[in-house]
Write a protein that holds these residues in place. Structure first.
Motif, mmCIF file in Angstrom:
data_model
loop_
_atom_site.group_PDB
_atom_site.id
_atom_site.type_symbol
_atom_site.label_atom_id
_atom_site.label_comp_id
_atom_site.label_asym_id
_atom_site.label_seq_id
_atom_site.Cartn_x
_atom_site.Cartn_y
_atom_site.Cartn_z
ATOM 1 N N LYS A 99 -16.173 35.596 -3.716
ATOM 2 C CA LYS A 99 -16.438 34.288 -2.784
ATOM 3 C C LYS A 99 -16.897 34.540 -1.476
ATOM 4 O O LYS A 99 -17.496 33.661 -1.080
ATOM 5 N N ARG A 100 -16.306 35.357 -0.852
ATOM 6 C CA ARG A 100 -16.657 35.566 0.554
ATOM 7 C C ARG A 100 -18.120 35.833 0.702
ATOM 8 O O ARG A 100 -18.880 35.546 1.617
ATOM 9 N N ALA A 101 -18.549 36.783 -0.320
ATOM 10 C CA ALA A 101 -19.993 37.210 -0.445
ATOM 11 C C ALA A 101 -20.954 36.117 -0.623
ATOM 12 O O ALA A 101 -22.003 36.176 -0.146
ATOM 13 N N ASN A 102 -20.539 35.215 -1.722
ATOM 14 C CA ASN A 102 -21.506 33.837 -1.704
ATOM 15 C C ASN A 102 -21.516 33.128 -0.635
ATOM 16 O O ASN A 102 -22.491 32.614 -0.391
ATOM 17 N N LEU A 103 -20.233 32.865 -0.060
ATOM 18 C CA LEU A 103 -20.357 32.358 1.087
ATOM 19 C C LEU A 103 -20.780 32.568 2.324
ATOM 20 O O LEU A 103 -22.071 31.920 2.982
ATOM 21 N N SER A 104 -21.160 34.033 2.452
ATOM 22 C CA SER A 104 -21.911 34.688 3.548
ATOM 23 C C SER A 104 -23.518 34.560 3.313
ATOM 24 O O SER A 104 -24.057 34.247 4.170
ATOM 25 N N LEU A 105 -23.824 34.645 1.937
ATOM 26 C CA LEU A 105 -25.147 34.668 1.528
ATOM 27 C C LEU A 105 -25.669 33.320 2.003
ATOM 28 O O LEU A 105 -26.915 33.039 2.090
ATOM 29 N N ALA A 106 -24.945 32.185 1.529
ATOM 30 C CA ALA A 106 -25.323 30.984 1.807
ATOM 31 C C ALA A 106 -25.551 30.580 3.175
ATOM 32 O O ALA A 106 -26.413 29.917 3.593
ATOM 33 N N LEU A 107 -24.449 30.964 4.068
ATOM 34 C CA LEU A 107 -24.659 30.777 5.393
ATOM 35 C C LEU A 107 -25.792 31.392 6.068
ATOM 36 O O LEU A 107 -26.347 30.822 6.950
ATOM 37 N N ASP A 108 -25.915 32.853 5.722
ATOM 38 C CA ASP A 108 -27.044 33.398 6.193
ATOM 39 C C ASP A 108 -28.495 32.566 6.061
ATOM 40 O O ASP A 108 -29.353 32.512 6.990
ATOM 41 N N HIS A 109 -28.744 32.086 4.760
ATOM 42 C CA HIS A 109 -29.867 31.411 4.507
ATOM 43 C C HIS A 109 -29.823 30.067 5.424
ATOM 44 O O HIS A 109 -31.078 29.671 6.043
ATOM 45 N N LEU A 110 -28.846 29.289 5.335
ATOM 46 C CA LEU A 110 -28.769 27.996 6.015
ATOM 47 C C LEU A 110 -29.032 28.021 7.534
ATOM 48 O O LEU A 110 -29.712 27.362 8.120
ATOM 49 N N VAL A 111 -28.200 29.232 8.145
ATOM 50 C CA VAL A 111 -28.538 29.539 9.375
ATOM 51 C C VAL A 111 -29.948 29.770 9.812
ATOM 52 O O VAL A 111 -30.412 29.434 10.919
ATOM 53 N N ALA A 112 -30.580 30.814 8.859
ATOM 54 C CA ALA A 112 -31.676 31.201 9.265
ATOM 55 C C ALA A 112 -32.836 30.157 9.373
ATOM 56 O O ALA A 112 -33.846 29.997 9.937
ATOM 57 N N GLN A 113 -32.560 28.900 8.631
ATOM 58 C CA GLN A 113 -33.476 27.679 8.388
ATOM 59 C C GLN A 113 -32.842 26.520 9.054
ATOM 60 O O GLN A 113 -33.389 25.284 8.778
ATOM 61 N N ALA A 114 -32.118 26.755 9.882
ATOM 62 C CA ALA A 114 -31.429 25.681 10.741
ATOM 63 C C ALA A 114 -32.581 24.831 11.365
ATOM 64 O O ALA A 114 -33.496 25.418 11.864
ATOM 65 N N LEU A 115 -32.125 23.277 11.230
ATOM 66 C CA LEU A 115 -33.031 22.405 12.070
ATOM 67 C C LEU A 115 -32.638 22.313 13.293
ATOM 68 O O LEU A 115 -33.624 21.470 14.217
#
Length: 702
Positions: free
Chosen positions: A520-536
């Motif tokens: 669970k934490r790995a999925n959360l971390s991967l999703a956050l990394d992508h969302l933060v990298a493309q933050a608006l």
């Protein structure tokens, strides 16, 4: 319904032949497909039984050919937006062709059909007459009822004070006290005692109201040789086991089980709905269900050192299947009571409880396939996909009812950009997969709830959505990306879905490519990394404050109170708090923190507070110092063994204690080794004048 076979075929890398009435007229094409030995997908759930039977009867069909059924009719083909629903149809077909989830362990129930009916004798006997041909009935009387009981003894009747009823299908244990003077096994139902009693204290359930009885004992004399009445009988505690329970105490008394999800094999009946009795009649034999959860005690945040931190799973479980075992530093999940809702896995911050069927990788693969295929076929035309997560029971029925209403032109139907996805239960998917869905290209995740969800599930889903939405808003993704929809009728659902068509959500410019993980934490971390990298958001904040239900955050340490005892380090289940083997220091990795609160509960100085947030600093994945202190050196050997603050605090608290005066107080300033040496040396220092003379052969004299 319109069907663009060419575009769908391109998305599936298949050459498709369009069919018009496949379920009847063109069934031979289905039979020829079976001979290929490859996976066959049937885009019709209405005729699932027909196709299954046809597959069994087809000569030359390859053995073990997998057949998948998927609904693209009510979910999109029957809608006013059907002409734009090709991307959705392709997405649903692609997801249906994914490999089946890996099998999991099962939970077995065995029932021989021993039924206990609890309630008034008259109502219990009427119910018993309807199931006696299948089930072995025993009645537990709670009174005679309006009409009184039957005179013939057709079923065993128990009576007394009901004390306990626990268990599940095949293993219900009842406990009661036989505290009435009349023994129902000896009673012949002659009614002589009823006629003889001057206080009318005996009812047609053949039990004596001891509060009304005035000790005339006329009933004893009337009972005569039967000897069924004995006022001197000791009220003994008795127990018995049954496979099934029918509880008739719906209108006039409180039923035994009050939780939302009742145990398998326990049925309440109001005397009107025959479905309850039909359900009981079918519960004879051996049954299996998946073991819906995996549990990893090593990372459970429930308890450490008999201190309780997180109990989110216990609070949300509607079946009361989860209990605390604080002394064992864990929880216990009863698999026979678990109904597979998955709410516990959704609110678990560490991933100690995970949903097993389907697991996170299978569920993530399905979401990724749906969204990727939708985006490929849509190719930037039209709206991005909105996921509609619904249950396999009432949720699915509601979506299909809406599709049929749309086909009759009395509803709009499921919009073209809304992709329905059935779950075993709507509470089984949480924040890590919701955020992953946004990262994979969804513009919105909608969870459809009906009357079947427990109230605490709705509270839990809202709390998790609040965290996820706050997080996206802080990153600059405006709009409502997560929504909980409650609907009871197709009209309600139609109105909610049409409202979605008028909302727009900002999302990442490009879809993520990461594969779903089991953790669970790995999925959360991967999703956050992508969302933060493309933050608006411009500029990005240093951190985003999150609601209290957040599984992300930091801790604040009051350095003035912290003595660096490091009890918080041993309590942390996630490895977020660390010590330093070289010097007194408390370190922290924010990315690991799950905000369980065990550190704050364990801290003897109340020096730790939680702060839910998402840090956007690169250092969130690195260890940083929270507190450090000068070491205290042993006053005897100089070896450091604690901190100056901790030793001084200990000396201050114990200075007035009678046991710590003089040398005993000084030993608190020594390391463990020197303390032992000092105690031993002090014991050997005995004055010469206290040693007696010793004179004799081979002896000595001081």
């Amino acid at each position: 319904m319109p069907l663009d076979a060419r575009r769908i075929g391109q998305a599936l890398n298949e050459s498709l032949t369009p069919h018009s009435t496949l379920c009847r007229r063109e069934a031979p094409d289905f039979q020829r497909a079976l001979a290929s030995g490859e996976l066959v997908t049937v885009a019709c759930t209405q005729e699932q039984r027909l196709f299954s039977e046809l597959a069994e009867q087809t000569e030359g069909a390859a053995a073990g050919v997998p057949i998948r059924f998927v609904n693209i009719r009510e979910t999109g083909g029957w809608s006013r937006d059907a002409a734009q629903a090709t991307p959705k149809m392709a997405a649903l077909l692609a997801a249906a062709r994914l490999p089946a989830p890996q099998p999991v362990a099962t939970v077995t129930y065995r029932s021989a059909g021993r039924l206990l009916i609890i309630g008034p004798v008259d109502a219990a006997e009427r119910a018993a007459a309807l199931v006696q041909d299948v089930l072995d009935v025993t009645v537990f009387s709670t009174g005679a009822g309006n009409a009184g009981g039957a005179q013939d003894r057709r079923w065993p009747v128990l009576a007394g004070q009901l004390q306990s009823l626990t268990g599940w299908l095949g293993a219900f244990d009842i406990g009661w006290r036989a505290n009435n003077p009349i023994d129902l096994d000896l009673c012949t139902r002659c009614n002589a005692c009823i006629a003889a009693c001057p206080e009318n204290a005996i009812g047609l359930d053949y039990q004596i109201d001891l509060a009304a009885c005035q000790n005339h004992r006329a009933c004893v004399a009337a009972c005569g040789s039967a000897g069924a009445i004995n006022f001197d009988r000791v009220a003994e505690a008795q127990t018995e086991r049954f496979d099934l329970v029918l509880d008739l105490r719906v209108a006039h008394a409180t039923p035994t089980f009050l939780q939302h999800a009742l145990p398998q094999g326990y049925v309440r009946w109001d005397g009107r709905d025959a479905q309850a009795l039909l359900t009981l009649r079918e519960l004879v034999g051996e049954f299996e269900k998946p073991r819906f959860f995996h549990y990893k005690p090593s990372i459970c945040a429930h308890a450490r050192n008999e201190q309780v931190g997180c109990q989110a799973c216990i609070d949300i479980c509607s079946a009361e299947a989860i209990s605390s075992r604080k002394q064992e530093q864990r929880i216990h999940v009863n698999p026979h009571l678990c109904v597979g809702c998955g709410a516990c896995t959704t609110v678990c911050p560490t991933g100690a409880l995970t949903y097993a069927y389907p697991g996170a990788t299978d569920m993530g693969a399905q979401l990724r396939s749906l969204l990727g295929t939708y985006a490929q076929v849509a190719a930037g035309k039209g709206e991005a996909a909105t996921l509609l997560l619904h249950s396999q029971n009432q949720g699915r029925a509601l979506v299909e009812e809406l599709g049929r209403a749309a086909q009759l032109r009395v509803a709009h139907g499921v919009p073209a950009h809304v992709v329905p996805l059935g779950l075993w239960h709507t509470a089984s998917v949480g924040i890590e997969l919701w955020l992953s869905a946004i990262a994979w290209g969804a513009q919105q995740v909608v969870v459809l709830t009906t009357d079947e969800e427990a109230p605490q599930y709705l509270d839990g889903l809202r709390a998790q959505m609040d965290v996820a939405q706050t997080l996206l808003a802080g990153l600059g993704y405006t709009g409502t990306h997560f929504k909980l929809v409650q609907a009871r009728t197709p009209t309600d659902l139609d109105a909610e879905l049409q409202e979605l068509a008028h909302t727009r959500q900002r999302r990442p410019a490009s879809a993520a490519t990461f594969a779903p993980q089991a953790d669970k934490r790995a999925n959360l971390s991967l999703a956050l990394d992508h969302l933060v990298a493309q933050a608006l958001a411009d500029p990005l904040p240093e951190a985003i404050a999150l609601p209290a239900a957040s599984p992300l955050g930091t801790v604040q340490v009051d350095k003035g109170r912290c003595t660096l005892c490091l009890s918080c380090v041993s309590a942390c289940p996630a490895g977020a708090l660390l010590d330093n083997h070289e010097r007194p220091e408390l370190r922290f990795i924010e990315a690991n923190c799950v905000q369980c609160g065990l550190c704050a509960t364990t801290c003897p100085e109340d020096a730790i507070t939680l702060q839910p947030r998402l840090s956007l600093a690169p250092e969130r994945k690195q260890a940083r110092e929270l507190n450090a202190a000068q070491p205290w050196g042993c006053i005897r050997c100089g070896k450091p063994f604690g901190t100056v603050q901790a030793v001084e605090a200990m000396l201050g608290r114990l200075a007035g204690h009678a046991m710590f005066q003089g040398a005993a107080l000084e030993r608190l300033e020594m390391c463990a080794d020197c303390r032992v040496v000092d105690i031993y040396t002090d014991a050997q220092e005995v004055r010469i004048d206290q040693v007696p003379d010793r004179i004799g052969p081979g002896g000595w004299k001081p």
